[in-house]
Design a protein around this motif. Structure first.
Motif, PDB file in Angstrom:
ATOM      1  N   ALA A   1       0.858  -1.185   0.000  1.00  0.00           N
ATOM      2  CA  ALA A   1       0.000   0.000   0.000  1.00  0.00           C
ATOM      3  C   ALA A   1       0.900   1.242   0.000  1.00  0.00           C
ATOM      4  CB  ALA A   1      -0.907  -0.001   1.227  1.00  0.00           C
ATOM      5  N   VAL A   2       0.693   2.100  -0.990  1.00  0.00           N
ATOM      6  CA  VAL A   2       1.428   3.364  -1.034  1.00  0.00           C
ATOM      7  C   VAL A   2       0.648   4.367  -0.193  1.00  0.00           C
ATOM      8  CG1 VAL A   2       2.318   5.199  -2.540  1.00  0.00           C
ATOM      9  CG2 VAL A   2       2.238   2.816  -3.347  1.00  0.00           C
ATOM     10  N   VAL A   3       1.360   5.147   0.616  1.00  0.00           N
ATOM     11  CA  VAL A   3       0.694   6.088   1.518  1.00  0.00           C
ATOM     12  C   VAL A   3       1.110   7.516   1.179  1.00  0.00           C
ATOM     13  CG1 VAL A   3       0.236   6.678   3.931  1.00  0.00           C
ATOM     14  CG2 VAL A   3       0.848   4.316   3.319  1.00  0.00           C
ATOM     15  N   GLY A   4       0.103   8.343   0.909  1.00  0.00           N
ATOM     16  CA  GLY A   4       0.354   9.762   0.645  1.00  0.00           C
ATOM     17  C   GLY A   4      -0.121  10.567   1.844  1.00  0.00           C
ATOM     18  N   GLY A   5      -1.255  11.261   1.684  1.00  0.00           N
ATOM     19  CA  GLY A   5      -1.787  12.110   2.762  1.00  0.00           C
ATOM     20  C   GLY A   5      -2.721  11.388   3.708  1.00  0.00           C
ATOM     21  N   ARG A   6      -2.897  10.057   3.530  1.00  0.00           N
ATOM     22  CA  ARG A   6      -3.691   9.203   4.447  1.00  0.00           C
ATOM     23  C   ARG A   6      -5.172   9.564   4.486  1.00  0.00           C
ATOM     24  NH1 ARG A   6       0.198   8.143   9.703  1.00  0.00           N
ATOM     25  NH2 ARG A   6       2.165   8.005   8.561  1.00  0.00           N
ATOM     26  N   HIS A   7      -5.698  10.137   3.434  1.00  0.00           N
ATOM     27  CA  HIS A   7      -7.114  10.501   3.434  1.00  0.00           C
ATOM     28  C   HIS A   7      -7.968   9.585   2.572  1.00  0.00           C
ATOM     29  CE1 HIS A   7      -6.380  14.034   5.785  1.00  0.00           C
ATOM     30  NE2 HIS A   7      -7.662  14.371   5.720  1.00  0.00           N
ATOM     31  N   SER A   8      -7.452   8.434   2.215  1.00  0.00           N
ATOM     32  CA  SER A   8      -8.257   7.521   1.401  1.00  0.00           C
ATOM     33  C   SER A   8      -9.611   7.279   2.054  1.00  0.00           C
ATOM     34  CB  SER A   8      -7.537   6.189   1.240  1.00  0.00           C
ATOM     35  OG  SER A   8      -8.435   5.225   0.740  1.00  0.00           O
ATOM     36  N   THR A   9     -10.649   7.299   1.252  1.00  0.00           N
ATOM     37  CA  THR A   9     -11.993   7.054   1.773  1.00  0.00           C
ATOM     38  C   THR A   9     -12.345   5.571   1.699  1.00  0.00           C
ATOM     39  OG1 THR A   9     -12.858   7.533  -0.409  1.00  0.00           O
ATOM     40  CG2 THR A   9     -12.837   9.351   1.170  1.00  0.00           C
TER      41      THR A   9
ATOM     42  N   LEU B   1       5.146   7.980   2.063  1.00  0.00           N
ATOM     43  CA  LEU B   1       5.958   9.062   1.486  1.00  0.00           C
ATOM     44  C   LEU B   1       6.076  10.283   2.385  1.00  0.00           C
ATOM     45  CD1 LEU B   1       4.493   8.752  -2.128  1.00  0.00           C
ATOM     46  CD2 LEU B   1       6.629   7.788  -1.269  1.00  0.00           C
ATOM     47  N   ALA B   2       5.761  10.121   3.690  1.00  0.00           N
ATOM     48  CA  ALA B   2       5.715  11.274   4.590  1.00  0.00           C
ATOM     49  C   ALA B   2       7.020  12.052   4.683  1.00  0.00           C
ATOM     50  CB  ALA B   2       5.287  10.824   5.992  1.00  0.00           C
ATOM     51  N   LYS B   3       8.152  11.412   4.369  1.00  0.00           N
ATOM     52  CA  LYS B   3       9.429  12.146   4.417  1.00  0.00           C
ATOM     53  C   LYS B   3       9.735  12.841   3.096  1.00  0.00           C
ATOM     54  CE  LYS B   3      11.840   9.213   7.755  1.00  0.00           C
ATOM     55  NZ  LYS B   3      12.495  10.128   8.696  1.00  0.00           N
ATOM     56  N   MET B   4       8.817  12.734   2.142  1.00  0.00           N
ATOM     57  CA  MET B   4       9.091  13.335   0.818  1.00  0.00           C
ATOM     58  C   MET B   4       8.076  14.442   0.568  1.00  0.00           C
ATOM     59  SD  MET B   4      10.138   9.857  -1.224  1.00  0.00           S
ATOM     60  CE  MET B   4      10.645  10.714  -2.720  1.00  0.00           C
ATOM     61  N   ARG B   5       8.335  15.597   1.191  1.00  0.00           N
ATOM     62  CA  ARG B   5       7.366  16.701   1.117  1.00  0.00           C
ATOM     63  C   ARG B   5       8.011  17.999   0.629  1.00  0.00           C
ATOM     64  NH1 ARG B   5       3.364  16.451   6.314  1.00  0.00           N
ATOM     65  NH2 ARG B   5       2.621  18.382   5.361  1.00  0.00           N
ATOM     66  N   ALA B   6       9.046  17.899  -0.202  1.00  0.00           N
ATOM     67  CA  ALA B   6       9.689  19.129  -0.697  1.00  0.00           C
ATOM     68  C   ALA B   6       8.868  19.721  -1.848  1.00  0.00           C
ATOM     69  CB  ALA B   6      11.101  18.809  -1.177  1.00  0.00           C
ATOM     70  N   VAL B   7       8.865  21.055  -1.907  1.00  0.00           N
ATOM     71  CA  VAL B   7       8.139  21.758  -2.975  1.00  0.00           C
ATOM     72  C   VAL B   7       9.075  22.778  -3.614  1.00  0.00           C
ATOM     73  CG1 VAL B   7       6.134  23.206  -3.532  1.00  0.00           C
ATOM     74  CG2 VAL B   7       5.996  21.585  -1.635  1.00  0.00           C
ATOM     75  N   THR B   8       9.101  22.823  -4.949  1.00  0.00           N
ATOM     76  CA  THR B   8       9.920  23.818  -5.647  1.00  0.00           C
ATOM     77  C   THR B   8       9.033  24.619  -6.584  1.00  0.00           C
ATOM     78  OG1 THR B   8      11.580  22.086  -5.766  1.00  0.00           O
ATOM     79  CG2 THR B   8      12.048  24.094  -7.001  1.00  0.00           C
ATOM     80  N   VAL B   9       9.084  25.943  -6.440  1.00  0.00           N
ATOM     81  CA  VAL B   9       8.270  26.802  -7.317  1.00  0.00           C
ATOM     82  C   VAL B   9       9.174  27.416  -8.374  1.00  0.00           C
ATOM     83  CG1 VAL B   9       6.791  28.853  -7.390  1.00  0.00           C
ATOM     84  CG2 VAL B   9       6.691  27.320  -5.403  1.00  0.00           C
ATOM     85  N   ASP B  10       8.701  27.421  -9.612  1.00  0.00           N
ATOM     86  CA  ASP B  10       9.395  28.136 -10.687  1.00  0.00           C
ATOM     87  C   ASP B  10       8.529  29.347 -11.024  1.00  0.00           C
ATOM     88  OD1 ASP B  10      10.264  29.155 -13.080  1.00  0.00           O
ATOM     89  OD2 ASP B  10      10.550  27.212 -14.052  1.00  0.00           O
ATOM     90  N   PRO B  11       8.813  30.518 -10.400  1.00  0.00           N
ATOM     91  CA  PRO B  11       7.933  31.685 -10.573  1.00  0.00           C
ATOM     92  C   PRO B  11       7.946  32.221 -11.998  1.00  0.00           C
ATOM     93  CG  PRO B  11       9.742  32.189  -9.042  1.00  0.00           C
ATOM     94  CD  PRO B  11       9.949  30.789  -9.522  1.00  0.00           C
TER      95      PRO B  11
ATOM     96  N   ALA C   1       6.144  19.203  -6.710  1.00  0.00           N
ATOM     97  CA  ALA C   1       6.012  18.765  -5.316  1.00  0.00           C
ATOM     98  C   ALA C   1       6.288  17.275  -5.223  1.00  0.00           C
ATOM     99  CB  ALA C   1       4.600  19.073  -4.812  1.00  0.00           C
ATOM    100  N   GLN C   2       6.960  16.860  -4.149  1.00  0.00           N
ATOM    101  CA  GLN C   2       7.215  15.436  -3.955  1.00  0.00           C
ATOM    102  C   GLN C   2       5.918  14.712  -3.574  1.00  0.00           C
ATOM    103  OE1 GLN C   2      10.737  15.619  -1.218  1.00  0.00           O
ATOM    104  NE2 GLN C   2      11.657  14.272  -2.756  1.00  0.00           N
ATOM    105  N   GLY C   3       5.874  13.435  -3.869  1.00  0.00           N
ATOM    106  CA  GLY C   3       4.623  12.667  -3.762  1.00  0.00           C
ATOM    107  C   GLY C   3       4.010  12.556  -2.388  1.00  0.00           C
ATOM    108  N   GLY C   4       4.756  12.903  -1.318  1.00  0.00           N
ATOM    109  CA  GLY C   4       4.190  12.821   0.030  1.00  0.00           C
ATOM    110  C   GLY C   4       3.643  14.149   0.530  1.00  0.00           C
TER     111      GLY C   4
END
Ligand SMILES: Cc1cc2nc3c(=O)[nH]c(=O)nc-3n(C[C@H](O)[C@H](O)[C@H](O)COP(=O)(O)OP(=O)(O)OC[C@H]3O[C@@H](n4cnc5c(N)ncnc54)[C@H](O)[C@@H]3O)c2cc1C
Length: 472
Positions: free
Chosen positions: A71-79, A93-103, A110-113
């Motif tokens: 089971a892959v786990v992202g934001g844990r909101h599966s219904t 993927l809770a340790k993979m939460r980096a976000v990069t903006v290209d203005p 954004a990383q998958g977690g």
């Protein structure tokens, strides 16, 4: 099938990066394990927390070799519980939460977690926004890969219509980029059925200028106003330019726990313009009005507690053809009243009507992506919430009954004609809201056959996306 006991965890640890983690039932303190498996819809196992894409590849290879359910786990909101496995392996993927903006190019990667809060906040620093979930503690992973509704969809389309590129770890442990010009068939499949094709380690979205504040909050009406509220909502959906979302809902909030109508309101524009546009609703004199000017990145936290965690829940999305018949909305209210009177424990129950402006998403054909729920429809979420396990069956049965009723209403209206050609092919239900296991043919409709072929190509051994909605 293997078992957790037979796995060589030391071998796995040796292959992961330093910051990656593995948690099992035997670890102490026990809270660590409990915290690792806590989620919106509870259900576990060994949990791997990869920190890098390479870790994800190791975790996938290891899982495939183990023979255990994954089971892959992202934001844990599966219904539906699809990010949980009893006795299997979680790739969280809770340790993979980096976000990069290209203005410059107005894009965000954004990383998958990530949760939507991570993306909204990073973009707000550049006065940008993208289409994302209305509850910002949901994950970008599950929400995007299933299609993605959000307050900005009336202006820019679904979340997947704004997905430019994804990086996916496939079942064979390889890393693939996909977009409109690279691995196009994989890109097609992940836009609607992504959880069945691999681990999305990063997602790149189109962003847009968001210099103005939005106007958002909740309006509370007595149940007697039901016909007026739905008449106004139908009218506003019809005349709107895509900047307004309305989410009328039936609920029994404290302190009185009486049935009332709540309307979550979002308008992408200043207060004065919002109040002028929403006059048909505001003139119904809500007995409580929490609307205010809020920055876009804040408005997606306003609903976090309406459907908060901590209850036993069932959850099923259905839909009604536009315009919603006021008689039918009232009938559903009576059904809701009867249910909460019969099961007083079900105080956290809600029925939500999703008046998302649908016209923009209808500019994309039903077969352009795997998502097959485009059409002139208002979504309806049936979500009983209760505490006592002895009420499990009565509450779940109510969800099933109401789903059957709303589905029958839509199918009957579709068969009567006067429906545009795109709406004729809509499945009328959102796979991300499917807590009943409606089955892949129901959820993917005209796109089902192509998905079966692509599943055989990319995940023939069915590592990902198992359960009642498994594509093959
Ligand atoms: C309170 C609440 C509010 C919601 N609001 C919205 C809304 O505004 N708009 C909307 O469109 N939907 C909404 N949803 C539905 C939501 O889209 C789904 O619940 C979605 O699956 C949640 O994704 P997640 O990553 O948080 O969940 P998870 O439980 O972590 O994952 C859900 C599914 O996606 C898979 N998955 C997650 N991340 C990845 C990844 N990176 N790679 C591969 N597979 C992955 C999991 O394996 C699982 O099958 C809401 C749900 C709830 C409970």
């Amino acid at each position: 099938m293997g078992s957790v006991q037979t796995l060589d965890l030391e071998q796995l640890r040796a292959r992961l990066s330093e910051t990656a983690e593995i948690v099992t039932k035997d670890d102490s303190p026990p809270e660590l394990y409990q915290k690792s498996i806590a989620r919106w819809s509870e259900s576990s196992s060994i949990i791997i927390f990869p920190a890098t894409v390479e870790d994800v590849c190791v975790a996938v290879e290891y899982s495939a070799a183990s023979g255990l359910e994954v089971a892959v786990v992202g934001g844990r909101h599966s219904t539906s519980g699809s990010s949980s496995s009893e006795g299997g392996i979680h790739i969280d993927l809770a340790k993979m939460r980096a976000v990069t903006v290209d203005p410059t190019n107005k894009t965000v990667t954004a990383q998958g977690g990530c949760r939507w809060e991570d993306v909204d906040t990073a973009l707000a620093n550049h006065q940008l926004a993208t289409v994302g979930g209305t509850v910002n503690d949901t994950g970008i992973g599950g929400l995007t890969l299933g299609g993605g509704y959000g307050h900005l969809m009336g202006q820019y389309g679904l979340v997947i219509d704004n997905l430019l590129e994804a990086e996916v770890v496939l079942a064979d442990g390889s890393v693939q980029k996909c977009s409109e010009s690279e691995n196009e068939d994989l890109f097609w499949a992940i836009r609607g059925a992504g959880a069945s094709f691999g681990v999305a380690t990063s997602l790149t979205y189109q962003a847009y200028d968001q210099k103005n504040d939005t106007w958002a909050g909740l309006l509370f009406f007595p149940r007697e106003r039901v016909r007026d509220v739905f008449t106004a909502a139908n009218h506003l959906l019809d005349i709107g330019d895509g900047r307004c979302t309305l989410l009328p809902a039936y609920g029994t909030p404290p302190p009185s726990f009486e049935v009332i109508i709540l309307v979550a309101v979002f308008f992408n524009g200043p207060q004065e313009e919002a109040e002028t546009f929403l006059e048909p609703l505001l003139s119904l004199n809500p007995f409580l009005n929490t609307t205010a000017s809020v920055p876009y990145d804040n408005c997606n936290s306003l609903l976090n507690h309406v459907l908060g965690p901590g209850f036993r829940r069932s959850f099923k999305g259905s839909s009604i053809l536009v315009p919603v018949a006021v008689d039918f909305a009232e009938e559903i209210l009576r059904d809701f009243e009867e249910f909460v009177a019969r099961v007083p424990d079900a105080k956290a129950s809600v029925v939500i009507f999703e008046y998302f402006p649908y016209k923009k998403m209808m500019e994309v054909s039903q077969t352009s992506t795997a998502f097959a729920n485009r059409g002139a429809i208002v979504g309806i979420i049936l979500a009983p919430g209760w505490t006592d396990p002895k009420n499990d069956s009565v509450c779940r049965e109510w969800t099933r009954t109401m789903y059957a009723k709303t589905r029958a209403d839509r199918l009957r209206k579709m068969s009567e004609g006067n429906v545009d050609s795109l709406t004729k092919t809509t499945v009328g239900e959102y796979m991300n809201h499917d807590g009943l296991g409606a089955g892949p043919k129901v959820l993917y409709g005209v796109n089902y056959d192509r998905l079966v072929e692509l599943k055989k190509k990319y995940d023939p051994k069915r590592l990902f996306g198992n359960g009642p909605n498994s594509i093959i």
